[in-house]
Write a protein that holds these residues in place. Structure first.
Motif, PDB file in Angstrom:
ATOM      1  N   UNK A   8      -6.068  12.584   1.423  1.00 27.45           N
ATOM      2  CA  UNK A   8      -6.755  13.959   1.423  1.00 27.45           C
ATOM      3  C   UNK A   8      -6.119  15.452   1.485  1.00 27.45           C
ATOM      4  N   UNK A   9      -6.683  16.529   1.300  1.00 32.79           N
ATOM      5  CA  UNK A   9      -5.972  17.766   1.240  1.00 32.79           C
ATOM      6  C   UNK A   9      -5.283  17.934  -0.060  1.00 32.79           C
ATOM      7  N   UNK A  10      -6.261  17.555  -1.382  1.00 29.48           N
ATOM      8  CA  UNK A  10      -5.521  17.498  -2.517  1.00 29.48           C
ATOM      9  C   UNK A  10      -5.683  18.561  -3.287  1.00 29.48           C
ATOM     10  N   UNK A  11      -6.873  19.248  -3.292  1.00 29.64           N
ATOM     11  CA  UNK A  11      -7.106  20.410  -4.194  1.00 29.64           C
ATOM     12  C   UNK A  11      -7.239  21.680  -3.657  1.00 29.64           C
ATOM     13  N   UNK A  42      -9.855  20.215   3.616  1.00 28.45           N
ATOM     14  CA  UNK A  42      -9.725  21.304   2.422  1.00 28.45           C
ATOM     15  C   UNK A  42     -10.220  20.968   1.299  1.00 28.45           C
ATOM     16  N   UNK A  43     -10.709  19.903   1.022  1.00 25.65           N
ATOM     17  CA  UNK A  43     -11.373  19.610  -0.171  1.00 25.65           C
ATOM     18  C   UNK A  43     -12.963  20.279  -0.427  1.00 25.65           C
ATOM     19  N   UNK A  44     -13.162  20.650   0.690  1.00 26.99           N
ATOM     20  CA  UNK A  44     -14.673  21.629   0.707  1.00 26.99           C
ATOM     21  C   UNK A  44     -14.280  22.899   0.917  1.00 26.99           C
ATOM     22  N   UNK A  45     -13.063  23.570   0.938  1.00 21.69           N
ATOM     23  CA  UNK A  45     -12.725  24.813   1.012  1.00 21.69           C
ATOM     24  C   UNK A  45     -13.289  25.961  -0.204  1.00 21.69           C
ATOM     25  N   UNK A  46     -13.374  25.116  -1.394  1.00 17.74           N
ATOM     26  CA  UNK A  46     -13.887  26.010  -2.324  1.00 17.74           C
ATOM     27  C   UNK A  46     -15.203  25.581  -3.039  1.00 17.74           C
ATOM     28  N   UNK A  47     -15.717  24.995  -2.132  1.00 19.41           N
ATOM     29  CA  UNK A  47     -17.343  24.793  -2.281  1.00 19.41           C
ATOM     30  C   UNK A  47     -17.621  23.261  -2.719  1.00 19.41           C
ATOM     31  N   UNK A  48     -18.953  22.821  -2.522  1.00 26.54           N
ATOM     32  CA  UNK A  48     -19.083  21.397  -2.892  1.00 26.54           C
ATOM     33  C   UNK A  48     -19.316  21.204  -4.596  1.00 26.54           C
ATOM     34  N   UNK A  49     -19.479  22.518  -5.090  1.00 25.54           N
ATOM     35  CA  UNK A  49     -19.521  22.387  -6.739  1.00 25.54           C
ATOM     36  C   UNK A  49     -18.527  21.931  -7.264  1.00 25.54           C
ATOM     37  N   UNK A  50     -17.379  22.505  -6.969  1.00 24.32           N
ATOM     38  CA  UNK A  50     -15.948  22.208  -7.318  1.00 24.32           C
ATOM     39  C   UNK A  50     -15.591  20.926  -6.923  1.00 24.32           C
ATOM     40  N   UNK A  76       0.838  -1.186   0.011  1.00 17.03           N
ATOM     41  CA  UNK A  76       0.104   0.082   0.068  1.00 17.03           C
ATOM     42  C   UNK A  76       0.895   1.052  -0.015  1.00 17.03           C
ATOM     43  N   UNK A  77       0.951   2.061  -0.988  1.00 13.07           N
ATOM     44  CA  UNK A  77       1.587   3.168  -1.133  1.00 13.07           C
ATOM     45  C   UNK A  77       0.524   4.390  -0.874  1.00 13.07           C
ATOM     46  N   UNK A  78       0.970   5.313  -0.028  1.00 15.56           N
ATOM     47  CA  UNK A  78       0.091   6.539   0.171  1.00 15.56           C
ATOM     48  C   UNK A  78       0.754   7.988   0.187  1.00 15.56           C
ATOM     49  N   UNK A  79      -0.263   8.944  -0.414  1.00 17.19           N
ATOM     50  CA  UNK A  79       0.105  10.349  -0.294  1.00 17.19           C
ATOM     51  C   UNK A  79      -0.628  10.955   0.550  1.00 17.19           C
ATOM     52  N   UNK A  80      -0.269  12.276   0.966  1.00 17.44           N
ATOM     53  CA  UNK A  80      -1.276  13.096   1.783  1.00 17.44           C
ATOM     54  C   UNK A  80      -1.040  14.498   1.494  1.00 17.44           C
ATOM     55  N   UNK A  81      -1.838  15.290   1.904  1.00 15.62           N
ATOM     56  CA  UNK A  81      -1.344  16.837   1.807  1.00 15.62           C
ATOM     57  C   UNK A  81      -0.725  17.146   0.378  1.00 15.62           C
ATOM     58  N   UNK A  82      -1.180  16.784  -0.566  1.00 19.84           N
ATOM     59  CA  UNK A  82      -0.622  17.149  -1.858  1.00 19.84           C
ATOM     60  C   UNK A  82      -0.885  18.515  -2.099  1.00 19.84           C
TER      61      UNK A  82
END
Length: 190
Positions: free
Chosen positions: A108-111, A152-160, A52-58
């Motif tokens: 998470x914390x990707x976009x 942070x995925x929710x910071x720009x709103x749910x539409x994005x 299992x490889x993982x990334x975080x906070x990209x």
């Protein structure tokens, strides 16, 4: 030389060695001497090794480049960041372990939180232009298996976020996000 494999019993003995018989409430546990192994039965007597490889906070880093300073970006500890660098490592592990024996998951914390993510959320929003979000394109190219949603995925709103979800080739996971209208999970929980 005799085989070390246990043979099925006749069903009449009460001993506890190999061949002690079936029907004694042992439930046919894998490797239990009272039950013969069924070849080809998935999961029984078979093992797998999964890496299992993982990334975080990209945070939108595809390249490790600071566009404000026009220079290479490293984190506070001096580590390189960005999917371009990570991609080479992922390819190495997959070549070594086998593609079918690996998982690539983001935590998470990707976009959110870089000039690139801000641009595609506010200047030329992918919700209006129809262009694929660069993080979706990069993560699809790397064949991610899943990504959990960070705060942070929710910071720009749910539409994005909904647009990003449409663009990725893997599930976005969130066990604690509920659709307000239906009270059902808003994303695949796990």
């Amino acid at each position: 030389m005799p085989s070390a494999a246990a043979s099925p019993g006749s069903g009449s003995g009460h001993g506890h060695g190999p061949g002690h018989g079936a029907g004694h409430g042992h439930g046919g546990k894998p490797g239990h001497p009272g039950k013969p192994h069924k070849p080809g039965h998935p999961g029984k007597g078979q093992t797998a090794s999964i890496t299992v490889m993982g990334t975080s906070d990209l945070h939108g880093y595809i390249e490790n480049w600071d566009y404000f300073k026009n220079a290479e970006y490293d984190d506070a500890a001096g580590n390189d960041v960005g999917l371009a660098k990570i991609s080479g490592l992922v390819n190495q592990v997959r070549a070594d372990r086998g593609v079918d024996n690996t998982l690539l998951i983001d935590a998470g914390d990707t976009i959110h939180a870089t000039s690139r993510t801000d641009y595609f959320a506010n200047v030329e929003p992918s919700t209006q232009t129809g262009e694929i979000h660069p993080m979706a394109a990069a993560m699809n190219a790397m064949d991610y298996d899943a990504a959990a949603l960070g705060n942070h995925e929710f910071n720009y709103g749910t539409e994005l976020l909904a647009r990003f979800e449409e663009q990725v080739d893997f599930p976005l996971l969130a066990a604690n996000a509920v659709d307000e209208a239906t009270n059902e999970p808003a994303f695949t929980p796990y």
